[in-house]
Design a protein around this motif. Structure first.
Motif, mmCIF file in Angstrom:
data_model
loop_
_atom_site.group_PDB
_atom_site.id
_atom_site.type_symbol
_atom_site.label_atom_id
_atom_site.label_comp_id
_atom_site.label_asym_id
_atom_site.label_seq_id
_atom_site.Cartn_x
_atom_site.Cartn_y
_atom_site.Cartn_z
ATOM 1 N N GLY A 92 35.137 29.124 18.015
ATOM 2 C CA GLY A 92 34.534 28.576 19.216
ATOM 3 C C GLY A 92 34.583 27.055 19.162
ATOM 4 N N ASN A 93 34.482 26.452 20.307
ATOM 5 C CA ASN A 93 34.444 24.987 20.371
ATOM 6 C C ASN A 93 33.134 24.550 20.995
ATOM 7 N N GLN B 76 27.391 28.985 25.217
ATOM 8 C CA GLN B 76 26.844 28.854 26.564
ATOM 9 C C GLN B 76 25.692 27.862 26.627
ATOM 10 N N SER C 93 34.616 17.652 21.630
ATOM 11 C CA SER C 93 34.638 19.094 21.366
ATOM 12 C C SER C 93 34.841 19.305 19.874
ATOM 13 N N LYS D 4 34.014 31.967 22.756
ATOM 14 C CA LYS D 4 34.840 30.821 22.379
ATOM 15 C C LYS D 4 34.181 29.504 22.802
ATOM 16 N N ARG D 5 33.438 29.577 23.893
ATOM 17 C CA ARG D 5 32.744 28.380 24.351
ATOM 18 C C ARG D 5 31.255 28.719 24.444
ATOM 19 N N GLY E 183 34.732 33.871 18.722
ATOM 20 C CA GLY E 183 33.933 32.662 18.899
ATOM 21 C C GLY E 183 33.213 32.251 17.634
ATOM 22 N N GLU F 102 31.262 21.932 22.827
ATOM 23 C CA GLU F 102 31.581 20.769 23.646
ATOM 24 C C GLU F 102 30.319 20.024 24.040
#
Lengths: 630, 204
Positions: free
Chosen positions: A549-550, A372, A564, A369-370, A545, A552
């Protein structure tokens, strides 16, 4: 008469000779030399060779002064350097070469001034040309030479000839370092190349990496009038001049050296510049390798090249050496290559292959989702001496971002948000080199860089400093008075531009604030670990994701909310559509059962009435027969 | 989040309908009618639902392919997927209701025999009636349409199989669309009296 005839013959001969001489190809790019032509043997060619310096003089370890070997002059007798220097690794600064699909940029990084600026000589959309920010080849090579293979910009001593003529004369050109790829010697130490380029020891750089030479000293510390042949005066106690020592034992009786050069480049040579480290991954011993390497393949089994050294980048699906080429086979042959298993893709609707690249499901870090933070060799100098190994080190590269690539298919990408100080002139923004802005920034964060401050710890761990909006405003105000600034000072960060307005710091949008993305293809995960292998919900779920996913941005400005962006923004699709489509998957199991029941009943109806129809035909035929009998 | 909102809206709607059911005049009227009339109205409602949803499916499925040469995607796909279950339910009901009345019978056999022997038809409408039956059963190729798509939803077949099922779905959809249009055309061409007379014995 005889003399006249002799003169005429002499003249004719001269013309013929001149004609022959002019018709001889001199270093012709089309002519392969003896080492470029294979005799068909698959055995490794053994290189017991003479070494030559940049002046074509043969090297003996007892020479005074002893000079570093030149890869160009040493390899030139057997290999066409002119052809090779146009290869993909060396031709970035050649304006005539098509840019190709976007690739990994060089990222100009400066922690103190919170600068991370994607650069490239290739005209990839979103990158900045080094010349546009005043980064001449001389400085470019010093900054990024650690992972440059030499050649190209390393040999371009003409662009900044006025300013750097003397320095180029001392340092020499950064020739193509053949050893960087082809040296299979265990003692080959590519990290020394970074040290050499940082010390401006360009002509010594290749020798520094080899297992039979040791380079000392630094050109950087030498004055502009330093002469490499004369050296420094004996009573000059300044820094150690650049020098090289050869291992005498490696020279045979004929003065030749065995250099363990191989045609098939070992993986370690490629990985020095093309490694990726996932920051949030578990300990390194628990991370996976690319499935191809784990299976025993080499990078160059797919990324092949001919004499021209134009590497197969793997992005041309119709090529033999692409995912499709090996695993599916092309039109001419459906047998594939290298024994690659043919994928079944059981249960995957074929529309996926029109919309997704192979790498979307099979490559890069697993979708979360976020996305890396990752570190790369080219971005972070992995493998070189003295780097900060913290996970939080700049530049901040985010991966995987599932974005639509230039071929219209969704593929995993790495992403970097540009962050730099610059000035706005009209509608265009001109970035300022970190070296110019560093002192101004330092003036405002000086107190924060004391050893007991948070910023000191941050900068030491490779992060950018924390900046308050007041400090950014003050820095921008100070830049207004700087002589190199000819417009409105701006700070590009967090996907926005910031400038000082009447009511303080004001944000604005600009094309140069957009992130730069480049597709990635490694590490390739095996089929069982690909997206979609477990179920459709790997992607078509509100928790996936891939769609939800976002991405940011990170910002050094305290109190500013980091931008984001939803993943769908990069896929040219609407978030609401992706959500609604994922929502349908909640009911899909029920729908499947419902359709199956309907199918069964419809089929039963058809079968039932088929037999009823048969019965009717039989009845009619019987009646007709009875009427006929009467 | 969407799921929670959906559940709340659905429960609220059902609750509201439950407490205000007497205010639904149409439903009240319908409830007051005889069982036969109720069945007739349900039957015609189902037919209309099948017709409308079928039209939506045909438009969303075929138009992108015919106009753009690309498979449907985006909101077109969403509409297709959302409408499909309603169509399937409708077809399922219609097939059960109409199968008996569309059986090939002795009249059809006679018509066929007459046609094959090139003799004049005993009734001007009997030929159309044969076509009508034929198109109805062709429409029940829907089973292929459904089967192909539901089988491709399970991880049973590889890319070649998936491709085959997709093509089968497309071909079946095309055939059903053509059959549906032809059926409607033939049905409209036949006079009501003919249909009524012909099916009088069945309704007894």
């Amino acid at each position: 008469m005889t003399n006249r005839l002799f003169s005429l013959k002499f003249l004719i001969l001269c013309f013929i000779n001149a004609g022959i001489l002019y018709s001889q190809p001199v270093n012709d790019t089309q002519v392969p030399l003896i080492g470029d032509i294979s005799d068909g043997s698959r055995a490794k060619p053994i290189h017991i060779i003479e070494l030559f310096d940049a002046d074509s003089a043969r090297i003996r370890p007892t020479d005074q002064p002893v000079l570093p070997f030149s890869t160009k002059q040493t390899c030139l007798p057997c290999h066409n350097y002119e052809t090779i220097r146009h290869g993909w690794h060396f031709n970035a600064n050649d304006a005539h070469v098509p840019a190709g699909r976007p690739g990994h940029p060089w990222i100009l990084t400066d922690r103190l001034s919170a600068t991370q600026l994607p650069l490239s000589y290739r005209e990839w959309p979103g990158v900045i040309h080094p010349n546009d920010i005043g980064l001449t080849p001389w400085y470019f090579v010093q900054t990024f030479g650690r992972q440059l293979p030499g050649g190209g910009v390393g040999e371009d001593d003409t662009s900044d000839v006025d300013m750097m003529y003397r320095r180029w004369m001392i340092s020499g050109k950064l020739e193509i370092n053949c050893l960087a790829c082809h040296d299979a010697e265990p003692a080959h130490q590519q990290a020394e190349y970074a040290v050499a380029t940082r010390n401006q020891n360009f002509r010594w750089a290749a020798a520094a990496t080899s297992g039979f030479a040791h380079v000392t000293g630094s050109t950087k510390a030498m004055p502009d009038d330093y002469d490499i042949y004369l050296g420094v005066a004996k009573d000059d106690a300044r820094s150690i001049p650049p020098g090289v020592e050869y291992d005498d034992h490696r020279f045979n009786l004929q003065g030749k050296v065995f250099v363990d050069l191989v045609r098939n480049v070992p993986n370690d040579r490629c990985l020095f510049c093309h490694s990726t480290k996932i920051n949030e991954a578990d300990n390194r011993w628990r991370t996976e390798n690319d499935v191809h390497l784990a299976s025993g393949l080499h990078c160059v089994d797919c990324h092949r090249n001919g004499l021209d050294h134009n590497m197969v980048r793997g992005d041309n699906a119709s090529s033999d050496f692409s995912c499709e080429g090996c695993h599916l086979g092309n039109d001419a042959s459906e047998r594939g290559r290298l024994g690659a298993p043919r994928p079944g893709h059981t249960g995957i609707p074929t529309v996926h292959f029109d919309k997704l690249s192979c790498t979307a499901c099979h490559s890069g870090p697993y979708a979360t989702k976020r996305p890396q933070l990752v570190q790369t060799s080219m971005g972070h100098g992995l493998g070189t001496h003295g780097i900060v190994k913290a996970d939080t080190v700049m530049p901040y590269i985010i991966s995987p971002v599932y974005a639509t690539a230039s071929n219209g298919k969704i593929a995993p990408h790495n992403l970097v948000w540009p962050s730099f100080w610059g000035f706005m002139h009209g509608d265009s923004i001109q970035p300022i080199l970190p070296v110019d802005v560093q002192m101004i920034v330092l003036h405002f964060i000086a107190a924060d860089t004391l050893t007991d401050s948070l910023n000191y710890a941050q900068i030491n761990s490779g992060q950018w400093p924390d900046l308050s909006t007041d400090k950014v405003t003050s820095i921008l105000d100070s830049l207004t008075n700087a002589d190199f600034v000819t417009g409105t000072p701006v700070f590009i960060n967090n996907g926005k531009g910031y400038r000082v307005g009447s009511a303080g710091l004001k944000s604005f949008s600009h094309t140069m604030t957009a992130p730069y993305l480049w597709p990635i293809a490694h590490d390739v995960r095996p089929a069982q670990q690909s997206l979609g292998a477990s179920s459709c919900s790997d992607c078509h779920s509100l928790r996936a994701g891939f769609n939800f996913g976002n991405v940011e941005a990170t910002s050094p400005i305290q109190g500013v909310r980091p931008i984001s962006l939803p993943m769908t923004r990069f896929q040219n699709s609407l978030g609401i559509y992706a959500r609604l489509f994922a929502f349908t998957f909640l009911f899909r199991p029920l729908l499947k059962i419902f359709i199956l029941i309907c199918c069964l009943i419809l089929l039963s109806t058809l079968v039932l009435y088929f037999f009823k129809g048969l019965n009717t035909i039989s009845t009619v035929l019987s009646a007709t027969r009875r009427e006929g009998n009467r | 989040m969407l799921r929670i909102i959906g559940i709340i809206i659905t429960i609220s709607l059902i609750g509201w309908m439950f407490f205000h059911k007497k205010e639904f005049i149409v439903i009240r009227r319908w409830l007051g009618r005889s069982a036969k009339t109720q069945f007739q109205s349900v039957r015609s409602a189902v037919v209309w639902i099948v017709a409308i949803t079928g039209l939506v499916l045909a438009l969303t499925g075929l138009l992108p392919f015919l106009l753009l040469g690309a498979p449907m995607s985006g909101f077109t796909l969403l509409i297709h997927v959302a409408v499909a279950p309603v169509f399937i339910a409708g077809v399922f009901i219609v097939s059960l209701m109409w199968a008996e009345s569309h059986r090939f019978d002795a009249v059809d056999w006679e018509t066929l025999r007459t046609c094959l022997t090139r003799q004049p038809l005993p009734n001007e409408h009997s030929g159309l009636n044969l076509w009508r039956h034929l198109f109805f059963w062709l429409m029940l190729i829907t089973v292929l349409l459904l089967g192909s798509i539901v089988l491709s939803m399970y991880p049973l077949f590889d890319s070649i199989g998936m491709d085959f099922f997709l093509n089968l779905h497309k071909a079946a959809a095309l055939l059903i669309t053509v059959s549906g249009v032809a059926y409607a055309f033939v049905n409209a061409s036949l006079p009501n009296k003919f249909l009524k007379d012909k099916y009088e014995p069945l309704s007894k």
